[in-house]
Design an enzyme around this catalytic site. Structure first.
Site, PDB file in Angstrom:
ATOM      1  N   PRO A 131       0.819  -1.214   0.000  1.00  0.00           N
ATOM      2  CA  PRO A 131       0.000   0.000   0.000  1.00  0.00           C
ATOM      3  C   PRO A 131       0.855   1.267   0.000  1.00  0.00           C
ATOM      4  O   PRO A 131       1.803   1.380   0.768  1.00  0.00           O
ATOM      5  CB  PRO A 131      -0.796  -0.101   1.303  1.00  0.00           C
ATOM      6  CG  PRO A 131      -0.702  -1.525   1.722  1.00  0.00           C
ATOM      7  CD  PRO A 131       0.600  -2.031   1.177  1.00  0.00           C
ATOM      8  N   GLU A 132       0.518   2.194  -0.910  1.00  0.00           N
ATOM      9  CA  GLU A 132       1.190   3.488  -0.958  1.00  0.00           C
ATOM     10  C   GLU A 132       0.156   4.552  -0.571  1.00  0.00           C
ATOM     11  O   GLU A 132      -0.924   4.223  -0.105  1.00  0.00           O
ATOM     12  CB  GLU A 132       1.758   3.719  -2.368  1.00  0.00           C
ATOM     13  CG  GLU A 132       2.724   2.609  -2.795  1.00  0.00           C
ATOM     14  CD  GLU A 132       3.273   2.790  -4.208  1.00  0.00           C
ATOM     15  OE1 GLU A 132       3.307   3.937  -4.686  1.00  0.00           O
ATOM     16  OE2 GLU A 132       3.652   1.785  -4.828  1.00  0.00           O
ATOM     17  N   ARG A 189       1.756 -11.424   5.803  1.00  0.00           N
ATOM     18  CA  ARG A 189       3.208 -11.560   5.983  1.00  0.00           C
ATOM     19  C   ARG A 189       3.740 -10.933   7.275  1.00  0.00           C
ATOM     20  O   ARG A 189       4.929 -11.047   7.572  1.00  0.00           O
ATOM     21  CB  ARG A 189       3.930 -10.990   4.756  1.00  0.00           C
ATOM     22  CG  ARG A 189       3.631 -11.844   3.514  1.00  0.00           C
ATOM     23  CD  ARG A 189       4.363 -11.338   2.302  1.00  0.00           C
ATOM     24  NE  ARG A 189       5.812 -11.450   2.445  1.00  0.00           N
ATOM     25  CZ  ARG A 189       6.680 -10.980   1.570  1.00  0.00           C
ATOM     26  NH1 ARG A 189       6.240 -10.341   0.497  1.00  0.00           N
ATOM     27  NH2 ARG A 189       7.978 -11.107   1.748  1.00  0.00           N
TER      28      ARG A 189
END
Ligand SMILES: [Zn+2]
Length: 304
Positions: free
Chosen positions: A2-3, A113
Protein backbone atom coordinates in the site's frame (compact mmCIF):
# COMPACT_ATOMS: atom_id res chain seq x y z
CA UNK A 1 2.44 -2.74 -0.98
CA UNK A 2 0.00 0.00 0.00
CA UNK A 3 1.19 3.49 -0.96
CA UNK A 4 -0.39 6.89 -0.33
CA UNK A 5 -3.59 6.33 -2.39
CA UNK A 6 -4.23 2.91 -0.85
CA UNK A 7 -3.65 4.13 2.71
CA UNK A 8 -5.76 7.24 2.05
CA UNK A 9 -8.58 5.00 0.79
CA UNK A 10 -8.43 2.87 3.93
CA UNK A 11 -8.42 5.97 6.15
CA UNK A 12 -11.41 7.52 4.35
CA UNK A 13 -13.32 4.23 4.53
CA UNK A 14 -12.62 3.99 8.26
CA UNK A 15 -13.66 7.59 8.82
CA UNK A 16 -16.98 6.73 7.18
CA UNK A 17 -17.39 3.34 8.87
CA UNK A 18 -16.03 3.62 12.41
CA UNK A 19 -15.72 7.29 13.44
CA UNK A 20 -17.69 7.56 16.68
CA UNK A 21 -17.50 3.84 17.44
CA UNK A 22 -16.17 2.64 20.78
CA UNK A 23 -13.57 -0.09 21.06
CA UNK A 24 -14.79 -2.41 23.82
CA UNK A 25 -12.04 -4.98 23.58
CA UNK A 26 -8.78 -5.66 21.71
CA UNK A 27 -7.24 -9.07 21.11
CA UNK A 28 -3.66 -9.36 19.88
CA UNK A 29 -3.02 -12.64 18.06
CA UNK A 30 0.52 -11.77 16.94
CA UNK A 31 2.52 -9.83 19.53
CA UNK A 32 5.11 -8.45 17.15
CA UNK A 33 2.46 -6.47 15.31
CA UNK A 34 2.39 -4.18 18.35
CA UNK A 35 5.14 -1.62 18.23
CA UNK A 36 4.10 0.49 21.21
CA UNK A 37 3.33 0.24 24.07
CA UNK A 38 4.73 -3.14 24.96
CA UNK A 39 4.04 -5.82 25.92
CA UNK A 40 1.00 -6.49 23.70
CA UNK A 41 -1.21 -7.05 26.76
CA UNK A 42 -0.51 -3.50 27.83
CA UNK A 43 -1.49 -2.21 24.39
CA UNK A 44 -4.74 -4.20 24.54
CA UNK A 45 -5.53 -2.88 28.04
CA UNK A 46 -4.78 0.72 27.11
CA UNK A 47 -6.87 0.76 23.92
CA UNK A 48 -9.88 -0.91 25.57
CA UNK A 49 -12.87 1.42 26.06
CA UNK A 50 -11.45 4.07 23.71
CA UNK A 51 -13.77 5.91 21.34
CA UNK A 52 -12.62 6.63 17.76
CA UNK A 53 -12.94 10.31 16.98
CA UNK A 54 -11.66 10.38 13.41
CA UNK A 55 -9.35 8.56 11.03
CA UNK A 56 -6.86 10.03 8.60
CA UNK A 57 -3.40 9.42 7.16
CA UNK A 58 0.21 10.56 7.36
CA UNK A 59 2.68 9.17 4.78
CA UNK A 60 1.79 5.46 4.41
CA UNK A 61 0.39 5.20 7.93
CA UNK A 62 -3.27 5.18 9.01
CA UNK A 63 -3.92 7.43 12.02
CA UNK A 64 -6.82 6.53 14.30
CA UNK A 65 -7.44 9.55 16.53
CA UNK A 66 -9.14 8.69 19.81
CA UNK A 67 -11.51 10.94 21.76
CA UNK A 68 -9.01 11.34 24.60
CA UNK A 69 -6.36 12.72 22.24
CA UNK A 70 -4.27 9.59 21.85
CA UNK A 71 -3.45 8.33 18.36
CA UNK A 72 -3.21 4.75 17.13
CA UNK A 73 -0.85 4.41 14.15
CA UNK A 74 -1.25 1.51 11.74
CA UNK A 75 1.61 1.00 9.27
CA UNK A 76 0.30 -1.54 6.75
CA UNK A 77 3.73 -2.21 5.19
CA UNK A 78 3.62 -5.16 2.74
CA UNK A 79 0.33 -6.98 3.24
CA UNK A 80 -1.48 -5.23 6.09
CA UNK A 81 -5.17 -4.37 5.80
CA UNK A 82 -7.73 -2.79 8.11
CA UNK A 83 -11.14 -4.29 7.50
CA UNK A 84 -14.45 -3.59 9.20
CA UNK A 85 -16.26 -6.90 9.63
CA UNK A 86 -20.03 -6.92 10.29
CA UNK A 87 -21.22 -8.74 13.42
CA UNK A 88 -21.19 -12.49 12.91
CA UNK A 89 -18.47 -12.55 10.23
CA UNK A 90 -16.43 -15.77 10.60
CA UNK A 91 -12.98 -15.30 12.18
CA UNK A 92 -10.06 -14.47 9.85
CA UNK A 93 -6.98 -16.66 10.45
CA UNK A 94 -4.76 -13.78 9.24
CA UNK A 95 -6.25 -11.23 11.65
CA UNK A 96 -3.30 -10.27 13.89
CA UNK A 97 -5.22 -7.79 16.02
CA UNK A 98 -9.00 -7.65 16.45
CA UNK A 99 -10.80 -4.65 17.91
CA UNK A 100 -14.35 -5.44 19.05
CA UNK A 101 -16.64 -2.43 18.59
CA UNK A 102 -19.63 -1.57 20.79
CA UNK A 103 -22.14 -2.29 18.02
CA UNK A 104 -20.94 -5.87 17.47
CA UNK A 105 -18.74 -5.19 14.46
CA UNK A 106 -15.02 -5.88 14.48
CA UNK A 107 -12.17 -3.75 13.17
CA UNK A 108 -9.64 -6.35 12.05
CA UNK A 109 -6.00 -5.82 11.33
CA UNK A 110 -5.24 -8.52 8.76
CA UNK A 111 -1.65 -9.15 7.70
CA UNK A 112 -0.53 -12.29 5.87
CA UNK A 113 3.21 -11.56 5.98
CA UNK A 114 3.18 -9.81 9.36
CA UNK A 115 5.43 -6.84 8.53
CA UNK A 116 2.90 -4.21 9.60
CA UNK A 117 3.11 -2.42 12.95
CA UNK A 118 0.56 -0.80 15.26
CA UNK A 119 1.36 1.80 17.89
CA UNK A 120 -0.65 3.72 20.47
CA UNK A 121 0.77 7.13 21.32
CA UNK A 122 0.01 10.11 23.49
CA UNK A 123 -1.48 12.71 21.14
CA UNK A 124 -0.86 16.34 20.48
CA UNK A 125 1.32 18.28 18.12
CA UNK A 126 0.94 15.90 15.23
CA UNK A 127 -0.07 18.72 12.90
CA UNK A 128 3.28 20.42 13.29
CA UNK A 129 5.29 17.31 12.55
CA UNK A 130 6.58 17.37 9.00
CA UNK A 131 3.91 19.85 8.00
CA UNK A 132 6.13 21.80 5.70
CA UNK A 133 8.72 23.15 8.06
CA UNK A 134 12.42 22.51 8.25
CA UNK A 135 14.07 19.87 10.37
CA UNK A 136 14.96 22.41 13.03
CA UNK A 137 11.40 23.51 13.74
CA UNK A 138 10.30 19.89 13.71
CA UNK A 139 12.77 19.11 16.46
CA UNK A 140 11.58 22.07 18.48
CA UNK A 141 7.97 21.01 18.08
CA UNK A 142 8.76 17.48 19.17
CA UNK A 143 10.82 18.54 22.13
CA UNK A 144 8.20 20.99 23.38
CA UNK A 145 5.26 18.61 23.63
CA UNK A 146 4.66 15.64 25.92
CA UNK A 147 3.74 13.45 22.98
CA UNK A 148 5.88 10.83 21.31
CA UNK A 149 4.01 10.40 18.08
CA UNK A 150 6.63 12.63 16.50
CA UNK A 151 9.05 9.74 16.71
CA UNK A 152 6.96 7.88 14.17
CA UNK A 153 7.10 10.62 11.54
CA UNK A 154 10.11 12.76 12.32
CA UNK A 155 12.08 11.28 9.43
CA UNK A 156 9.36 11.75 6.83
CA UNK A 157 9.39 14.26 4.01
CA UNK A 158 6.50 16.50 2.95
CA UNK A 159 3.04 15.28 1.99
CA UNK A 160 2.80 15.63 -1.81
CA UNK A 161 -0.92 16.44 -1.84
CA UNK A 162 -0.73 19.23 0.70
CA UNK A 163 -1.09 22.80 -0.53
CA UNK A 164 2.30 23.57 1.02
CA UNK A 165 3.98 21.15 -1.39
CA UNK A 166 4.49 23.73 -4.12
CA UNK A 167 6.53 23.52 -7.34
CA UNK A 168 9.04 25.92 -5.78
CA UNK A 169 9.46 23.70 -2.75
CA UNK A 170 9.81 20.59 -4.90
CA UNK A 171 12.39 22.36 -7.11
CA UNK A 172 14.37 23.39 -4.07
CA UNK A 173 14.46 19.84 -2.72
CA UNK A 174 15.43 18.37 -6.10
CA UNK A 175 18.18 20.89 -6.76
CA UNK A 176 20.32 19.70 -3.89
CA UNK A 177 20.24 16.05 -4.90
CA UNK A 178 22.34 14.05 -7.31
CA UNK A 179 20.36 10.84 -6.68
CA UNK A 180 18.52 9.01 -9.45
CA UNK A 181 14.92 10.16 -9.61
CA UNK A 182 13.40 6.74 -9.13
CA UNK A 183 15.37 6.19 -5.93
CA UNK A 184 14.62 9.70 -4.70
CA UNK A 185 10.86 9.39 -5.20
CA UNK A 186 10.93 6.18 -3.13
CA UNK A 187 12.89 7.88 -0.34
CA UNK A 188 10.33 8.65 2.38
CA UNK A 189 12.52 11.38 3.81
CA UNK A 190 12.41 13.16 0.45
CA UNK A 191 8.67 12.85 -0.16
CA UNK A 192 6.14 10.92 1.92
CA UNK A 193 3.82 8.23 0.62
CA UNK A 194 5.18 7.49 -2.87
CA UNK A 195 6.19 3.88 -3.53
CA UNK A 196 7.13 1.76 -6.52
CA UNK A 197 3.83 1.94 -8.38
CA UNK A 198 3.27 5.69 -8.24
CA UNK A 199 6.94 6.58 -8.75
CA UNK A 200 6.94 4.72 -12.10
CA UNK A 201 3.59 6.19 -13.08
CA UNK A 202 4.62 9.74 -12.22
CA UNK A 203 7.88 9.51 -14.19
CA UNK A 204 6.06 8.15 -17.23
CA UNK A 205 3.43 10.85 -17.04
CA UNK A 206 6.16 13.51 -16.74
CA UNK A 207 8.12 11.89 -19.63
CA UNK A 208 11.28 11.66 -17.52
CA UNK A 209 13.62 8.66 -17.44
CA UNK A 210 13.87 7.00 -13.98
CA UNK A 211 17.68 7.02 -14.08
CA UNK A 212 17.95 10.78 -14.61
CA UNK A 213 19.49 12.49 -11.58
CA UNK A 214 17.45 15.10 -9.74
CA UNK A 215 19.85 17.97 -10.32
CA UNK A 216 19.69 17.59 -14.12
CA UNK A 217 16.00 18.51 -14.42
CA UNK A 218 15.22 21.81 -16.04
CA UNK A 219 12.44 24.07 -14.82
CA UNK A 220 9.81 22.64 -17.15
CA UNK A 221 10.65 19.08 -16.18
CA UNK A 222 10.40 19.90 -12.48
CA UNK A 223 6.98 21.42 -13.13
CA UNK A 224 5.86 18.37 -15.10
CA UNK A 225 7.10 15.95 -12.45
CA UNK A 226 5.46 17.92 -9.64
CA UNK A 227 2.14 17.88 -11.45
CA UNK A 228 2.53 14.20 -12.41
CA UNK A 229 3.28 13.03 -8.86
CA UNK A 230 0.18 14.78 -7.56
CA UNK A 231 -2.01 13.62 -10.44
CA UNK A 232 -1.14 9.92 -10.23
CA UNK A 233 -1.73 9.98 -6.48
CA UNK A 234 -5.08 11.74 -6.88
CA UNK A 235 -6.15 9.32 -9.62
CA UNK A 236 -5.14 6.45 -7.36
CA UNK A 237 -7.37 7.78 -4.59
CA UNK A 238 -10.31 8.35 -6.94
CA UNK A 239 -9.99 4.73 -8.11
CA UNK A 240 -9.68 3.44 -4.52
CA UNK A 241 -6.09 2.25 -4.90
CA UNK A 242 -4.19 -0.39 -6.86
CA UNK A 243 -4.72 -4.02 -5.88
CA UNK A 244 -2.08 -6.50 -7.01
CA UNK A 245 -2.14 -8.94 -4.11
CA UNK A 246 -3.40 -8.23 -0.61
CA UNK A 247 -4.53 -4.64 -0.71
CA UNK A 248 -8.22 -4.02 -0.04
CA UNK A 249 -10.15 -1.03 1.27
CA UNK A 250 -11.67 -1.12 4.76
CA UNK A 251 -14.84 -2.48 3.17
CA UNK A 252 -12.85 -5.57 2.13
CA UNK A 253 -13.05 -4.82 -1.61
CA UNK A 254 -10.01 -4.38 -3.92
CA UNK A 255 -9.35 -1.05 -5.64
CA UNK A 256 -9.85 -0.29 -9.34
CA UNK A 257 -6.59 1.51 -10.10
CA UNK A 258 -4.32 -1.41 -11.05
CA UNK A 259 -5.88 -1.89 -14.50
CA UNK A 260 -5.62 1.84 -15.19
CA UNK A 261 -1.86 2.14 -14.68
CA UNK A 262 0.21 3.21 -17.66
CA UNK A 263 3.55 1.46 -17.09
CA UNK A 264 3.72 -0.37 -13.77
CA UNK A 265 3.88 -4.14 -14.46
CA UNK A 266 3.16 -3.53 -18.17
CA UNK A 267 6.55 -4.76 -19.40
CA UNK A 268 6.39 -5.58 -23.14
CA UNK A 269 2.98 -4.00 -23.58
CA UNK A 270 2.54 -0.93 -25.79
CA UNK A 271 3.01 2.52 -24.32
CA UNK A 272 -0.38 4.21 -24.04
CA UNK A 273 1.13 7.39 -25.52
CA UNK A 274 3.40 6.21 -28.34
CA UNK A 275 2.94 2.47 -28.76
CA UNK A 276 6.55 1.53 -28.01
CA UNK A 277 6.98 -1.51 -25.74
CA UNK A 278 7.30 -0.73 -22.04
CA UNK A 279 10.65 -1.82 -20.62
CA UNK A 280 11.65 -3.00 -17.17
CA UNK A 281 14.93 -2.29 -15.41
CA UNK A 282 16.01 -2.70 -11.80
CA UNK A 283 16.91 0.45 -9.85
CA UNK A 284 18.05 0.00 -6.27
CA UNK A 285 16.63 -3.55 -6.25
CA UNK A 286 13.21 -2.27 -7.30
CA UNK A 287 11.46 -3.11 -10.56
CA UNK A 288 11.17 0.00 -12.67
CA UNK A 289 8.94 0.36 -15.73
CA UNK A 290 9.25 3.03 -18.38
CA UNK A 291 8.76 3.86 -22.05
CA UNK A 292 12.13 4.11 -23.83
CA UNK A 293 10.71 6.55 -26.38
CA UNK A 294 8.68 8.90 -24.16
CA UNK A 295 11.27 8.87 -21.38
CA UNK A 296 14.68 9.38 -23.01
CA UNK A 297 17.63 8.09 -21.04
CA UNK A 298 20.22 10.21 -19.24
CA UNK A 299 22.84 9.18 -21.83
CA UNK A 300 21.94 9.91 -25.46
CA UNK A 301 23.12 6.52 -26.71
CA UNK A 302 20.70 4.76 -24.34
CA UNK A 303 17.69 6.01 -26.24
CA UNK A 304 18.60 4.43 -29.62
ZN1 LIG B 1 5.85 6.01 -25.00
Amino acid sequence: MPELPEVETVARDLQRLVAGARIVDATVHWDRTIRHPQPAERFAAEIGDATIRRVDRRAKTVLVHLEDGRVMTVALRMTGALIVAPAGTPPDPYARVVFALDDGRELRYRDVRKFGRIGLWPGGGLRSVGAGRGARSRRVAEGAGPYRIGEVFSGHGPEPLRRSFTVARFAERLARRSAKLKALLLDQSFIAGVGNIYADEALWRARIHPLRTADTLDEREVRRLHRAVRQVLRDGIVNRGSSFSDYVGADGAPGDNAERLAVYRRTGEPCLRCGRRIERIVVGQRSTHFCPRCQPGPVASDTT
